[in-house]
Design a protein around this motif. Structure first.
Motif, short mmCIF file in Angstrom:
data_model
loop_
_atom_site.label_atom_id
_atom_site.label_comp_id
_atom_site.label_asym_id
_atom_site.label_seq_id
_atom_site.Cartn_x
_atom_site.Cartn_y
_atom_site.Cartn_z
N GLY A 1 0.82 -1.20 0.00
CA GLY A 1 0.00 0.00 0.00
C GLY A 1 0.85 1.25 0.00
N GLY A 2 1.96 1.22 0.77
CA GLY A 2 2.86 2.37 0.78
C GLY A 2 3.49 2.59 -0.59
N ALA A 3 3.86 1.50 -1.27
CA ALA A 3 4.46 1.62 -2.60
C ALA A 3 3.48 2.23 -3.59
CB ALA A 3 4.92 0.25 -3.09
N LEU A 4 2.22 1.81 -3.51
CA LEU A 4 1.20 2.38 -4.41
C LEU A 4 0.96 3.86 -4.10
CD1 LEU A 4 -1.40 -0.54 -4.50
CD2 LEU A 4 0.12 0.19 -6.34
N GLY A 5 0.93 4.19 -2.80
CA GLY A 5 0.74 5.59 -2.43
C GLY A 5 1.88 6.46 -2.90
N LEU A 6 3.11 5.98 -2.77
CA LEU A 6 4.27 6.75 -3.23
C LEU A 6 4.24 6.92 -4.74
CD1 LEU A 6 6.96 8.11 -2.60
CD2 LEU A 6 8.06 5.88 -2.76
N THR A 7 3.87 5.87 -5.45
CA THR A 7 3.78 5.96 -6.91
C THR A 7 2.76 6.99 -7.34
OG1 THR A 7 4.40 3.62 -7.11
CG2 THR A 7 3.32 4.65 -9.01
N ALA A 8 1.61 7.00 -6.67
CA ALA A 8 0.57 7.97 -7.01
C ALA A 8 1.04 9.39 -6.72
CB ALA A 8 -0.70 7.66 -6.21
N ALA A 9 1.71 9.59 -5.60
CA ALA A 9 2.17 10.93 -5.23
C ALA A 9 3.22 11.45 -6.21
CB ALA A 9 2.73 10.91 -3.81
N VAL A 10 4.19 10.61 -6.54
CA VAL A 10 5.23 11.02 -7.49
C VAL A 10 4.62 11.30 -8.86
CG1 VAL A 10 7.30 10.23 -8.71
CG2 VAL A 10 7.08 9.85 -6.25
N GLY A 11 3.67 10.47 -9.28
CA GLY A 11 3.00 10.71 -10.55
C GLY A 11 2.29 12.05 -10.58
N TRP A 12 1.68 12.42 -9.46
CA TRP A 12 0.98 13.71 -9.39
C TRP A 12 1.98 14.86 -9.47
CZ3 TRP A 12 -3.82 15.09 -10.15
CH2 TRP A 12 -4.23 16.35 -9.75
N LEU A 13 3.10 14.74 -8.78
CA LEU A 13 4.12 15.80 -8.83
C LEU A 13 4.67 15.95 -10.24
CD1 LEU A 13 6.10 15.06 -5.54
CD2 LEU A 13 4.47 16.92 -5.94
N LEU A 14 4.84 14.85 -10.95
CA LEU A 14 5.31 14.92 -12.34
C LEU A 14 4.25 15.53 -13.24
CD1 LEU A 14 7.02 11.42 -12.64
CD2 LEU A 14 8.19 13.64 -12.61
N LEU A 15 3.00 15.14 -13.04
CA LEU A 15 1.91 15.65 -13.86
C LEU A 15 1.75 17.15 -13.71
CD1 LEU A 15 -0.48 14.91 -15.75
CD2 LEU A 15 -1.88 14.65 -13.70
N ARG A 16 1.90 17.64 -12.47
CA ARG A 16 1.75 19.08 -12.22
C ARG A 16 3.07 19.83 -12.40
NH1 ARG A 16 -3.37 20.04 -9.87
NH2 ARG A 16 -2.99 22.13 -10.68
#
Length: 418
Positions: free
Chosen positions: A210-225
């Motif tokens: 779950g932590g790995a998925l959360g980190l992936t989502a957060a990094v993806g959002w930072l890249l997207l923005r």
């Protein structure tokens, strides 16, 4: 005499603001390492938020000033009403009193943080405090793994998954603290680089999916923005690969044992979580209005699952949303979701009003951290940990600050026109 009468209240307000800053920063910084504090004294981890709340109330009463009204305060007040109602209906429950007492402080502390962060405490300081506390927890995680010989890093938290929740939520905040990127060559960049490595390595050492998925989502959002440059991601990936290679070379047997244990636990978790999610859904279906009461999932799980887990009679649901819905009912869940929705809307308003600059970066970093919290909590029951609540408070406070500044600029412009 007149000068003294003016200076004395100003000095008192300065001291009060400084005290609120210290207490607010201590509250968010100590949350990730609360396990270390409770090991010293069982209630030590609750001291900072309790003193912050009492000081905030005392200061506002002395100032005769109400908290700046926001939608978040309204949602929190209504959630407290629903919580009190379902607790009263299920007052005879085995865990009702215990979990009601766990819920209420988070509602109050969130209201206090949202208010002081919009007035006395800069958002950046609170982000720095949260990151510092999480970095200390990450260092403790690595210590428990390397020195303590644990198969999965836990550090200050009994459950490695809960530790991963804290660490992953703090990683995006580094983007707001160092706008030039984690690979900056200056001294500050070096500090944040080390902090980022500790956070990511500590989260990885928990082996939390779950932590790995959360980190992936957060990094993806930072890249997207476009807050995190791709070169920073590449540097982080290279550092992670280097750490993984070093772990394989110097701690191969220990790493292999940890992976085997995690594989065994993971296979078991899939089955048990499905059982718990089904039980929570049945509780919600049977009690859609006021749920089964705070802590009611633990009390009724054995009966609802027909003793599916003989060795675990009072577990948590391992899904924050299903557990909250089952215990507080649909109205309570709607208000709980309203906390997250209010934070998301407020942070997006800040992004649009701020324009390029640190305010926009801070708001997007808060969004990314909230996204990590939302994703991770799909597999964990994290409503009793501070990151969710403190991030919601900061998102609303950031919007309040930028709106107030805009109103001040408009008033100044009108005065010049006149």
């Amino acid at each position: 005499m007149t000068t003294f009468a003016v200076v004395r209240p100003a000095l008192r307000e300065t001291r009060e603001a400084a005290l609120l800053r210290v207490l607010a920063c201590a509250t968010v910084a100590f949350a990730p390492v609360e396990g270390y504090l409770t090991a010293v004294q069982s209630q030590l981890g609750k001291v900072a938020p309790a003193v912050l709340t009492l000081t905030w109330l005392a200061v506002r009463i002395r100032q005769r000033r109400l908290p700046h009204p926001t939608p978040l305060h309204a949602v929190l007040a209504l959630l407290a009403v629903v919580l009190a109602a379902t607790a009263a209906v299920h007052s005879a429950g085995e865990f009702t009193a215990e979990y009601t007492v766990r819920w209420l402080p988070f509602l109050v502390v969130t209201a206090a943080l949202a208010d002081v962060a919009s007035r006395e405490v800069p958002i950046r300081r609170l982000l720095l405090a949260a990151t510092a506390g999480a970095t200390a927890a990450g260092a403790g995680a690595l210590f428990s793994l390397v020195v303590g010989g644990e198969a999965r890093a836990s550090g200050p938290q009994p459950d490695p998954n809960d530790l991963a929740y804290f660490l992953v939520a703090a990683v995006p905040l580094l983007a707001a603290l160092n706008r030039r990127g984690l690979s900056s060559r200056n001294r500050r960049g070096l500090v944040f680089t080390v902090a980022g490595v500790v956070l990511v390595a500590g989260a990885t050492a928990t082996f939390s999916r779950g932590g790995a998925l959360g980190l992936t989502a957060a990094v993806g959002w930072l890249l997207l923005r476009r807050v995190m440059p791709w070169r920073v991601l590449g540097s982080a990936a290279a550092a992670a690969a280097g750490l993984g290679l070093a772990a394989l070379l110097f701690a191969g047997p220990q790493l292999d044992r940890a992976l085997q244990e995690k594989s065994f636990i993971a296979a078991s978790n899939v089955d048990t979580r499905e059982l718990r999610w089904q039980a929570a859904a049945r509780m919600l279906t049977a009690h859609p209005v006021l749920g089964v009461g705070p802590g009611g999932f633990r009390e009724h799980y054995a009966a609802e699952s027909h003793d599916a887990e003989v060795d675990e009679q009072t577990p948590v649901a391992h899904n924050m949303y299903l557990e909250v819905a089952a215990e507080l009912g649909l109205p309570g869940f709607a208000l709980f979701a309203g906390v997250l929705a209010t934070a998301a809307v407020a942070s997006e308003r800040t992004v649009r009003r701020a324009g390029p600059g640190p305010r926009r970066t801070e708001a997007i970093a808060i969004q990314a951290s909230l996204l990590a919290v939302v994703v991770t909590s799909t597999f964990l029951s994290e409503q009793y940990y501070l990151p969710l609540w403190s991030l919601a408070a900061l998102a609303v406070a950031a919007e309040t600050r930028i709106r107030r500044e805009g109103e001040g600029s408009a008033d100044a412009g009108a005065a010049r026109d006149q």
